[in-house]
Design a protein around this motif. Sequence first.
Motif, PDB file in Angstrom:
ATOM      1  N   PRO A   1       0.825  -1.216   0.000  1.00 51.98           N
ATOM      2  CA  PRO A   1       0.000   0.000   0.000  1.00 51.98           C
ATOM      3  C   PRO A   1       0.859   1.266   0.000  1.00 51.98           C
ATOM      4  CG  PRO A   1      -0.795  -1.571   1.636  1.00 51.98           C
ATOM      5  CD  PRO A   1       0.533  -2.090   1.159  1.00 51.98           C
ATOM      6  N   LEU A   2       0.447   2.246  -0.802  1.00 47.45           N
ATOM      7  CA  LEU A   2       1.195   3.505  -0.866  1.00 47.45           C
ATOM      8  C   LEU A   2       0.836   4.453   0.273  1.00 47.45           C
ATOM      9  CD1 LEU A   2       1.962   2.560  -3.757  1.00 47.45           C
ATOM     10  CD2 LEU A   2       1.682   4.929  -4.482  1.00 47.45           C
ATOM     11  N   TYR A   3      -0.397   4.357   0.773  1.00 44.75           N
ATOM     12  CA  TYR A   3      -0.885   5.355   1.722  1.00 44.75           C
ATOM     13  C   TYR A   3      -1.389   4.703   3.006  1.00 44.75           C
ATOM     14  CZ  TYR A   3      -0.899   8.253  -2.495  1.00 44.75           C
ATOM     15  OH  TYR A   3      -0.532   8.916  -3.645  1.00 44.75           O
ATOM     16  N   ASP A   4      -1.273   5.455   4.088  1.00 48.94           N
ATOM     17  CA  ASP A   4      -1.901   5.062   5.348  1.00 48.94           C
ATOM     18  C   ASP A   4      -2.994   6.066   5.703  1.00 48.94           C
ATOM     19  OD1 ASP A   4      -0.460   7.309   6.014  1.00 48.94           O
ATOM     20  OD2 ASP A   4       0.815   6.326   7.505  1.00 48.94           O
ATOM     21  N   ARG A   5      -3.540   6.696   4.668  1.00 55.48           N
ATOM     22  CA  ARG A   5      -4.558   7.729   4.837  1.00 55.48           C
ATOM     23  C   ARG A   5      -5.441   7.745   3.598  1.00 55.48           C
ATOM     24  NH1 ARG A   5      -3.264  12.460   1.853  1.00 55.48           N
ATOM     25  NH2 ARG A   5      -1.287  12.234   0.731  1.00 55.48           N
ATOM     26  N   LYS A   6      -6.597   8.398   3.727  1.00 54.60           N
ATOM     27  CA  LYS A   6      -7.440   8.668   2.572  1.00 54.60           C
ATOM     28  C   LYS A   6      -6.967   9.964   1.908  1.00 54.60           C
ATOM     29  CE  LYS A   6     -10.509   5.282   2.969  1.00 54.60           C
ATOM     30  NZ  LYS A   6     -10.738   4.264   1.909  1.00 54.60           N
ATOM     31  N   LEU A   7      -7.116  10.026   0.599  1.00 56.27           N
ATOM     32  CA  LEU A   7      -6.728  11.221  -0.138  1.00 56.27           C
ATOM     33  C   LEU A   7      -7.923  12.152  -0.298  1.00 56.27           C
ATOM     34  CD1 LEU A   7      -4.561   9.732  -3.049  1.00 56.27           C
ATOM     35  CD2 LEU A   7      -3.921  10.228  -0.684  1.00 56.27           C
ATOM     36  N   GLY A   8      -7.661  13.445  -0.207  1.00 57.11           N
ATOM     37  CA  GLY A   8      -8.717  14.418  -0.408  1.00 57.11           C
ATOM     38  C   GLY A   8      -9.043  14.578  -1.886  1.00 57.11           C
ATOM     39  N   VAL A   9     -10.304  14.841  -2.183  1.00 57.79           N
ATOM     40  CA  VAL A   9     -10.720  15.041  -3.567  1.00 57.79           C
ATOM     41  C   VAL A   9      -9.973  16.213  -4.179  1.00 57.79           C
ATOM     42  CG1 VAL A   9     -12.665  15.773  -5.014  1.00 57.79           C
ATOM     43  CG2 VAL A   9     -12.985  13.962  -3.316  1.00 57.79           C
ATOM     44  N   ALA A  10      -9.843  17.309  -3.444  1.00 53.40           N
ATOM     45  CA  ALA A  10      -9.133  18.488  -3.965  1.00 53.40           C
ATOM     46  C   ALA A  10      -7.655  18.170  -4.207  1.00 53.40           C
ATOM     47  CB  ALA A  10      -9.272  19.653  -2.989  1.00 53.40           C
ATOM     48  N   GLU A  11      -7.088  17.326  -3.381  1.00 54.13           N
ATOM     49  CA  GLU A  11      -5.688  16.909  -3.534  1.00 54.13           C
ATOM     50  C   GLU A  11      -5.487  16.185  -4.859  1.00 54.13           C
ATOM     51  OE1 GLU A  11      -2.505  14.086  -1.014  1.00 54.13           O
ATOM     52  OE2 GLU A  11      -4.609  14.246  -0.391  1.00 54.13           O
ATOM     53  N   VAL A  12      -6.387  15.265  -5.172  1.00 53.92           N
ATOM     54  CA  VAL A  12      -6.288  14.513  -6.421  1.00 53.92           C
ATOM     55  C   VAL A  12      -6.577  15.420  -7.612  1.00 53.92           C
ATOM     56  CG1 VAL A  12      -7.287  12.618  -7.751  1.00 53.92           C
ATOM     57  CG2 VAL A  12      -6.815  12.324  -5.307  1.00 53.92           C
ATOM     58  N   GLN A  13      -7.553  16.285  -7.487  1.00 56.94           N
ATOM     59  CA  GLN A  13      -7.854  17.222  -8.573  1.00 56.94           C
ATOM     60  C   GLN A  13      -6.666  18.121  -8.881  1.00 56.94           C
ATOM     61  OE1 GLN A  13     -11.448  18.897  -6.830  1.00 56.94           O
ATOM     62  NE2 GLN A  13     -12.747  17.814  -8.321  1.00 56.94           N
ATOM     63  N   ALA A  14      -5.918  18.498  -7.849  1.00 58.17           N
ATOM     64  CA  ALA A  14      -4.734  19.336  -8.065  1.00 58.17           C
ATOM     65  C   ALA A  14      -3.662  18.578  -8.845  1.00 58.17           C
ATOM     66  CB  ALA A  14      -4.176  19.818  -6.727  1.00 58.17           C
ATOM     67  N   ARG A  15      -3.507  17.287  -8.556  1.00 54.29           N
ATOM     68  CA  ARG A  15      -2.539  16.486  -9.312  1.00 54.29           C
ATOM     69  C   ARG A  15      -2.926  16.429 -10.794  1.00 54.29           C
ATOM     70  NH1 ARG A  15      -1.056  11.198  -5.480  1.00 54.29           N
ATOM     71  NH2 ARG A  15      -0.969  12.333  -3.510  1.00 54.29           N
ATOM     72  N   ILE A  16      -4.203  16.291 -11.054  1.00 55.80           N
ATOM     73  CA  ILE A  16      -4.666  16.253 -12.445  1.00 55.80           C
ATOM     74  C   ILE A  16      -4.378  17.578 -13.146  1.00 55.80           C
ATOM     75  CG2 ILE A  16      -6.725  16.105 -13.904  1.00 55.80           C
ATOM     76  CD1 ILE A  16      -7.871  14.114 -11.814  1.00 55.80           C
ATOM     77  N   GLU A  17      -4.656  18.671 -12.473  1.00 56.74           N
ATOM     78  CA  GLU A  17      -4.445  20.001 -13.068  1.00 56.74           C
ATOM     79  C   GLU A  17      -2.964  20.284 -13.307  1.00 56.74           C
ATOM     80  OE1 GLU A  17      -6.617  22.305 -14.169  1.00 56.74           O
ATOM     81  OE2 GLU A  17      -8.261  20.909 -13.751  1.00 56.74           O
ATOM     82  N   GLN A  18      -2.126  19.892 -12.366  1.00 50.11           N
ATOM     83  CA  GLN A  18      -0.705  20.238 -12.434  1.00 50.11           C
ATOM     84  C   GLN A  18       0.120  19.258 -13.259  1.00 50.11           C
ATOM     85  OE1 GLN A  18       0.297  20.371  -8.285  1.00 50.11           O
ATOM     86  NE2 GLN A  18      -0.667  22.360  -7.960  1.00 50.11           N
ATOM     87  N   CYS A  19      -0.345  18.014 -13.375  1.00 54.25           N
ATOM     88  CA  CYS A  19       0.453  16.967 -14.022  1.00 54.25           C
ATOM     89  C   CYS A  19      -0.217  16.386 -15.258  1.00 54.25           C
ATOM     90  CB  CYS A  19       0.758  15.844 -13.024  1.00 54.25           C
ATOM     91  SG  CYS A  19       1.688  16.368 -11.559  1.00 54.25           S
ATOM     92  N   TRP A  20      -1.395  15.807 -15.086  1.00 57.24           N
ATOM     93  CA  TRP A  20      -2.036  15.094 -16.198  1.00 57.24           C
ATOM     94  C   TRP A  20      -2.378  16.023 -17.355  1.00 57.24           C
ATOM     95  CZ3 TRP A  20      -6.246  14.632 -19.333  1.00 57.24           C
ATOM     96  CH2 TRP A  20      -6.500  13.376 -19.920  1.00 57.24           C
ATOM     97  N   LYS A  21      -3.045  17.117 -17.048  1.00 54.94           N
ATOM     98  CA  LYS A  21      -3.497  18.006 -18.123  1.00 54.94           C
ATOM     99  C   LYS A  21      -2.329  18.618 -18.901  1.00 54.94           C
ATOM    100  CE  LYS A  21      -8.145  19.076 -16.459  1.00 54.94           C
ATOM    101  NZ  LYS A  21      -9.108  20.137 -16.055  1.00 54.94           N
ATOM    102  N   PRO A  22      -1.297  19.158 -18.243  1.00 54.29           N
ATOM    103  CA  PRO A  22      -0.169  19.705 -19.020  1.00 54.29           C
ATOM    104  C   PRO A  22       0.551  18.644 -19.839  1.00 54.29           C
ATOM    105  CG  PRO A  22      -0.136  20.554 -16.783  1.00 54.29           C
ATOM    106  CD  PRO A  22      -1.159  19.471 -16.815  1.00 54.29           C
ATOM    107  N   TYR A  23       0.673  17.441 -19.291  1.00 55.16           N
ATOM    108  CA  TYR A  23       1.377  16.388 -20.025  1.00 55.16           C
ATOM    109  C   TYR A  23       0.614  16.017 -21.292  1.00 55.16           C
ATOM    110  CZ  TYR A  23       4.315  12.400 -20.968  1.00 55.16           C
ATOM    111  OH  TYR A  23       5.191  11.533 -21.583  1.00 55.16           O
ATOM    112  N   HIS A  24      -0.674  15.783 -21.152  1.00 57.28           N
ATOM    113  CA  HIS A  24      -1.472  15.404 -22.316  1.00 57.28           C
ATOM    114  C   HIS A  24      -1.582  16.547 -23.314  1.00 57.28           C
ATOM    115  CE1 HIS A  24      -3.121  11.310 -21.630  1.00 57.28           C
ATOM    116  NE2 HIS A  24      -2.612  11.554 -20.435  1.00 57.28           N
TER     117      HIS A  24
END
Length: 281
Positions: A117-140
Amino acid sequence: MPFITHLPGSTPLVLDSPHSGTAYPADFRHACELSVLRSAEDTHVEKLYDFAPAMGAHWIEAHFPRSYLDANRNTTEMDVSLLDAPWPEPVETDPKILSKVRLGKGLIWRTTDEGVPLYDRKLGVAEVQARIEQCWKPYHAAVAQAIDAAHRLHGYSIHINCHSMPAIASGSATDFPGEEHADFVIGDREGTTASKLLSQRVREHLKARGHSVAYNHPYKGVELVRRYGNPAAHRHSIQLEINRKLYMDEDTLALTAGAEPLKATLRSLVEMLLKTDPRAL
Protein backbone atom coordinates in the motif's frame (compact mmCIF):
# COMPACT_ATOMS: atom_id res chain seq x y z
CA MET A 1 11.31 22.10 -11.23
CA PRO A 2 8.50 22.11 -13.84
CA PHE A 3 6.24 19.09 -13.90
CA ILE A 4 7.08 18.32 -17.55
CA THR A 5 9.62 19.03 -20.29
CA HIS A 6 8.34 19.66 -23.81
CA LEU A 7 10.93 20.12 -26.55
CA PRO A 8 9.22 20.83 -29.89
CA GLY A 9 10.74 19.14 -32.92
CA SER A 10 10.70 19.55 -36.69
CA THR A 11 10.09 15.97 -37.88
CA PRO A 12 7.01 13.69 -37.96
CA LEU A 13 8.39 11.75 -34.95
CA VAL A 14 7.07 12.35 -31.43
CA LEU A 15 8.57 10.61 -28.39
CA ASP A 16 7.18 10.79 -24.88
CA SER A 17 8.26 9.31 -21.55
CA PRO A 18 5.42 9.46 -19.01
CA HIS A 19 6.91 7.21 -16.30
CA SER A 20 10.57 8.18 -15.89
CA GLY A 21 9.97 11.05 -13.45
CA THR A 22 12.00 11.12 -10.25
CA ALA A 23 10.91 14.45 -8.69
CA TYR A 24 8.72 13.43 -5.75
CA PRO A 25 6.41 16.34 -4.75
CA ALA A 26 6.27 17.41 -1.12
CA ASP A 27 2.50 16.89 -1.02
CA PHE A 28 2.80 13.20 -1.99
CA ARG A 29 2.77 12.15 1.71
CA HIS A 30 3.15 8.47 0.92
CA ALA A 31 3.63 5.76 3.55
CA CYS A 32 6.12 3.73 1.48
CA GLU A 33 9.87 3.84 1.68
CA LEU A 34 11.21 5.85 -1.25
CA SER A 35 13.31 2.88 -2.34
CA VAL A 36 10.10 0.85 -2.71
CA LEU A 37 8.36 3.59 -4.68
CA ARG A 38 11.29 4.01 -7.02
CA SER A 39 10.78 0.48 -8.37
CA ALA A 40 7.66 1.88 -10.08
CA GLU A 41 9.71 4.28 -12.20
CA ASP A 42 10.75 3.69 -15.79
CA THR A 43 14.13 4.74 -14.48
CA HIS A 44 16.61 6.24 -16.98
CA VAL A 45 14.29 5.99 -19.99
CA GLU A 46 14.79 9.70 -20.65
CA LYS A 47 18.55 9.09 -20.80
CA LEU A 48 18.15 6.30 -23.36
CA TYR A 49 16.55 8.73 -25.81
CA ASP A 50 18.54 11.87 -24.95
CA PHE A 51 19.91 12.02 -28.51
CA ALA A 52 16.46 12.28 -30.11
CA PRO A 53 15.73 16.03 -29.81
CA ALA A 54 18.95 16.84 -31.70
CA MET A 55 17.64 14.62 -34.51
CA GLY A 56 14.48 16.70 -34.78
CA ALA A 57 12.11 14.50 -32.79
CA HIS A 58 9.51 16.12 -30.56
CA TRP A 59 10.18 15.15 -26.92
CA ILE A 60 7.84 15.19 -23.90
CA GLU A 61 8.95 13.98 -20.49
CA ALA A 62 7.21 13.77 -17.11
CA HIS A 63 9.22 14.79 -14.05
CA PHE A 64 6.56 13.73 -11.53
CA PRO A 65 6.68 10.04 -10.55
CA ARG A 66 4.26 7.52 -11.95
CA SER A 67 3.18 6.49 -8.45
CA TYR A 68 2.04 10.09 -7.75
CA LEU A 69 -0.06 10.26 -10.91
CA ASP A 70 0.01 7.92 -13.89
CA ALA A 71 -0.20 10.01 -17.07
CA ASN A 72 -0.81 6.81 -19.03
CA ARG A 73 -4.25 6.41 -17.45
CA ASN A 74 -7.44 8.28 -18.19
CA THR A 75 -8.80 10.60 -15.51
CA THR A 76 -11.83 8.29 -15.31
CA GLU A 77 -9.63 5.43 -14.03
CA MET A 78 -10.12 6.55 -10.46
CA ASP A 79 -9.85 4.19 -7.51
CA VAL A 80 -12.60 5.74 -5.40
CA SER A 81 -11.64 3.57 -2.41
CA LEU A 82 -8.62 5.88 -1.97
CA LEU A 83 -10.75 8.98 -1.42
CA ASP A 84 -12.21 10.55 1.72
CA ALA A 85 -15.29 11.80 -0.16
CA PRO A 86 -17.27 10.96 -3.31
CA TRP A 87 -15.44 11.65 -6.58
CA PRO A 88 -17.43 14.33 -8.47
CA GLU A 89 -16.15 13.43 -11.95
CA PRO A 90 -16.99 10.49 -14.26
CA VAL A 91 -15.59 7.07 -13.25
CA GLU A 92 -14.72 4.29 -15.70
CA THR A 93 -17.14 1.36 -15.89
CA ASP A 94 -15.52 -0.82 -18.61
CA PRO A 95 -14.44 -4.07 -16.85
CA LYS A 96 -11.38 -4.46 -19.10
CA ILE A 97 -10.07 -1.00 -18.25
CA LEU A 98 -10.96 -1.42 -14.58
CA SER A 99 -8.69 -4.46 -14.30
CA LYS A 100 -5.71 -2.16 -13.69
CA VAL A 101 -7.64 -0.16 -11.12
CA ARG A 102 -8.41 -3.40 -9.29
CA LEU A 103 -4.67 -4.15 -9.30
CA GLY A 104 -4.11 -0.81 -7.58
CA LYS A 105 -2.81 0.86 -10.75
CA GLY A 106 -5.38 3.46 -11.68
CA LEU A 107 -4.74 7.13 -12.30
CA ILE A 108 -3.61 7.39 -8.66
CA TRP A 109 -1.85 4.24 -7.48
CA ARG A 110 -3.13 2.41 -4.42
CA THR A 111 -0.31 -0.15 -4.24
CA THR A 112 3.13 -0.80 -5.67
CA ASP A 113 3.78 -3.50 -8.28
CA GLU A 114 4.39 -5.89 -5.39
CA GLY A 115 1.08 -5.02 -3.71
CA VAL A 116 2.50 -2.75 -0.98
CA PRO A 117 0.00 0.00 0.00
CA LEU A 118 1.20 3.50 -0.87
CA TYR A 119 -0.89 5.36 1.72
CA ASP A 120 -1.90 5.06 5.35
CA ARG A 121 -4.56 7.73 4.84
CA LYS A 122 -7.44 8.67 2.57
CA LEU A 123 -6.73 11.22 -0.14
CA GLY A 124 -8.72 14.42 -0.41
CA VAL A 125 -10.72 15.04 -3.57
CA ALA A 126 -9.13 18.49 -3.96
CA GLU A 127 -5.69 16.91 -3.53
CA VAL A 128 -6.29 14.51 -6.42
CA GLN A 129 -7.85 17.22 -8.57
CA ALA A 130 -4.73 19.34 -8.07
CA ARG A 131 -2.54 16.49 -9.31
CA ILE A 132 -4.67 16.25 -12.44
CA GLU A 133 -4.44 20.00 -13.07
CA GLN A 134 -0.71 20.24 -12.43
CA CYS A 135 0.45 16.97 -14.02
CA TRP A 136 -2.04 15.09 -16.20
CA LYS A 137 -3.50 18.01 -18.12
CA PRO A 138 -0.17 19.71 -19.02
CA TYR A 139 1.38 16.39 -20.02
CA HIS A 140 -1.47 15.40 -22.32
CA ALA A 141 -1.68 18.91 -23.75
CA ALA A 142 2.01 18.72 -24.68
CA VAL A 143 1.66 15.30 -26.34
CA ALA A 144 -1.41 16.42 -28.28
CA GLN A 145 0.29 19.64 -29.35
CA ALA A 146 3.41 17.81 -30.55
CA ILE A 147 1.43 15.25 -32.54
CA ASP A 148 -0.75 17.96 -34.07
CA ALA A 149 2.33 19.96 -35.05
CA ALA A 150 4.05 16.94 -36.61
CA HIS A 151 0.93 15.96 -38.52
CA ARG A 152 0.22 19.50 -39.71
CA LEU A 153 3.72 19.92 -41.11
CA HIS A 154 4.21 16.46 -42.64
CA GLY A 155 0.75 15.03 -43.25
CA TYR A 156 1.39 12.17 -40.84
CA SER A 157 2.85 11.55 -37.38
CA ILE A 158 4.63 8.67 -35.68
CA HIS A 159 4.31 8.70 -31.90
CA ILE A 160 6.45 6.38 -29.79
CA ASN A 161 5.30 6.12 -26.19
CA CYS A 162 8.53 5.21 -24.35
CA HIS A 163 8.52 2.80 -21.40
CA SER A 164 10.59 0.21 -19.59
CA MET A 165 9.57 -3.01 -17.85
CA PRO A 166 11.12 -5.35 -15.29
CA ALA A 167 12.81 -8.50 -16.54
CA ILE A 168 10.18 -10.55 -14.67
CA ALA A 169 6.60 -9.33 -14.32
CA SER A 170 5.78 -8.34 -10.74
CA GLY A 171 2.96 -9.87 -8.78
CA SER A 172 0.54 -6.95 -9.08
CA ALA A 173 1.75 -5.30 -12.27
CA THR A 174 0.03 -7.27 -15.04
CA ASP A 175 -2.36 -10.15 -15.51
CA PHE A 176 0.70 -12.36 -16.07
CA PRO A 177 2.69 -12.27 -12.80
CA GLY A 178 6.07 -13.98 -12.98
CA GLU A 179 6.24 -13.90 -16.78
CA GLU A 180 9.71 -13.44 -18.23
CA HIS A 181 9.61 -10.48 -20.57
CA ALA A 182 11.12 -10.23 -24.06
CA ASP A 183 13.76 -7.55 -24.70
CA PHE A 184 11.09 -5.33 -26.25
CA VAL A 185 7.29 -5.30 -26.33
CA ILE A 186 5.54 -3.39 -29.10
CA GLY A 187 1.96 -2.39 -28.34
CA ASP A 188 -0.54 -0.91 -30.78
CA ARG A 189 -3.77 -2.22 -29.24
CA GLU A 190 -4.11 -4.87 -31.93
CA GLY A 191 -3.45 -2.48 -34.79
CA THR A 192 -5.97 0.14 -33.69
CA THR A 193 -3.46 2.85 -32.73
CA ALA A 194 -0.86 2.35 -35.47
CA SER A 195 -0.52 0.64 -38.80
CA LYS A 196 0.29 -3.03 -38.26
CA LEU A 197 2.83 -2.69 -41.07
CA LEU A 198 4.59 0.09 -39.18
CA SER A 199 4.60 -1.97 -35.98
CA GLN A 200 5.97 -4.89 -37.97
CA ARG A 201 8.75 -2.71 -39.34
CA VAL A 202 9.72 -1.69 -35.80
CA ARG A 203 9.65 -5.34 -34.73
CA GLU A 204 11.81 -6.47 -37.66
CA HIS A 205 14.31 -3.69 -37.03
CA LEU A 206 14.78 -4.64 -33.39
CA LYS A 207 14.98 -8.36 -34.19
CA ALA A 208 17.65 -7.64 -36.80
CA ARG A 209 19.65 -6.00 -34.00
CA GLY A 210 19.57 -9.33 -32.14
CA HIS A 211 16.67 -8.72 -29.75
CA SER A 212 13.65 -10.77 -28.78
CA VAL A 213 10.47 -8.82 -29.50
CA ALA A 214 6.88 -9.47 -28.40
CA TYR A 215 3.82 -7.89 -30.00
CA ASN A 216 0.83 -6.78 -27.92
CA HIS A 217 1.72 -9.15 -25.08
CA PRO A 218 1.68 -8.60 -22.20
CA TYR A 219 1.42 -4.87 -22.95
CA LYS A 220 -0.95 -3.69 -25.68
CA GLY A 221 -0.61 0.03 -25.00
CA VAL A 222 -2.75 2.13 -22.71
CA GLU A 223 -4.16 5.66 -22.60
CA LEU A 224 -1.51 7.68 -24.43
CA VAL A 225 -1.59 5.53 -27.55
CA ARG A 226 -5.34 4.93 -27.29
CA ARG A 227 -6.08 8.64 -27.05
CA TYR A 228 -3.73 9.89 -29.76
CA GLY A 229 -3.38 7.00 -32.20
CA ASN A 230 -5.61 7.10 -35.28
CA PRO A 231 -3.93 5.29 -38.18
CA ALA A 232 -6.83 6.00 -40.57
CA ALA A 233 -5.95 9.69 -40.13
CA HIS A 234 -2.20 8.98 -40.50
CA ARG A 235 -1.61 9.38 -36.77
CA HIS A 236 0.34 6.36 -35.57
CA SER A 237 0.98 5.66 -31.88
CA ILE A 238 3.07 2.73 -30.62
CA GLN A 239 3.91 1.85 -27.03
CA LEU A 240 7.48 0.56 -26.80
CA GLU A 241 8.55 -1.30 -23.67
CA ILE A 242 12.26 -1.97 -23.03
CA ASN A 243 13.42 -4.72 -20.69
CA ARG A 244 15.36 -3.08 -17.86
CA LYS A 245 17.87 -5.92 -17.75
CA LEU A 246 19.29 -4.52 -21.00
CA TYR A 247 20.53 -1.30 -19.41
CA MET A 248 20.27 -1.19 -15.61
CA ASP A 249 20.62 -3.08 -12.36
CA GLU A 250 17.05 -3.45 -11.12
CA ASP A 251 18.14 -3.60 -7.48
CA THR A 252 20.43 -0.56 -7.36
CA LEU A 253 18.84 1.32 -10.32
CA ALA A 254 22.36 1.96 -11.64
CA LEU A 255 23.00 2.04 -15.37
CA THR A 256 25.05 -0.90 -16.64
CA ALA A 257 27.42 -1.33 -19.56
CA GLY A 258 24.46 -2.39 -21.67
CA ALA A 259 23.07 1.15 -21.76
CA GLU A 260 25.33 2.40 -24.55
CA PRO A 261 24.70 -0.50 -26.98
CA LEU A 262 20.98 -0.12 -26.26
CA LYS A 263 21.15 3.60 -27.03
CA ALA A 264 22.85 2.75 -30.33
CA THR A 265 19.95 0.42 -31.15
CA LEU A 266 17.40 3.10 -30.24
CA ARG A 267 19.25 5.67 -32.32
CA SER A 268 19.14 3.31 -35.28
CA LEU A 269 15.41 2.84 -34.68
CA VAL A 270 14.82 6.59 -34.63
CA GLU A 271 16.86 6.95 -37.83
CA MET A 272 14.73 4.27 -39.47
CA LEU A 273 11.47 5.89 -38.36
CA LEU A 274 12.59 9.28 -39.65
CA LYS A 275 13.00 7.70 -43.07
CA THR A 276 9.63 5.89 -42.94
CA ASP A 277 6.41 7.34 -44.33
CA PRO A 278 3.63 5.02 -43.11
CA ARG A 279 1.44 6.14 -45.99
CA ALA A 280 3.79 4.27 -48.34
CA LEU A 281 3.74 0.97 -46.44
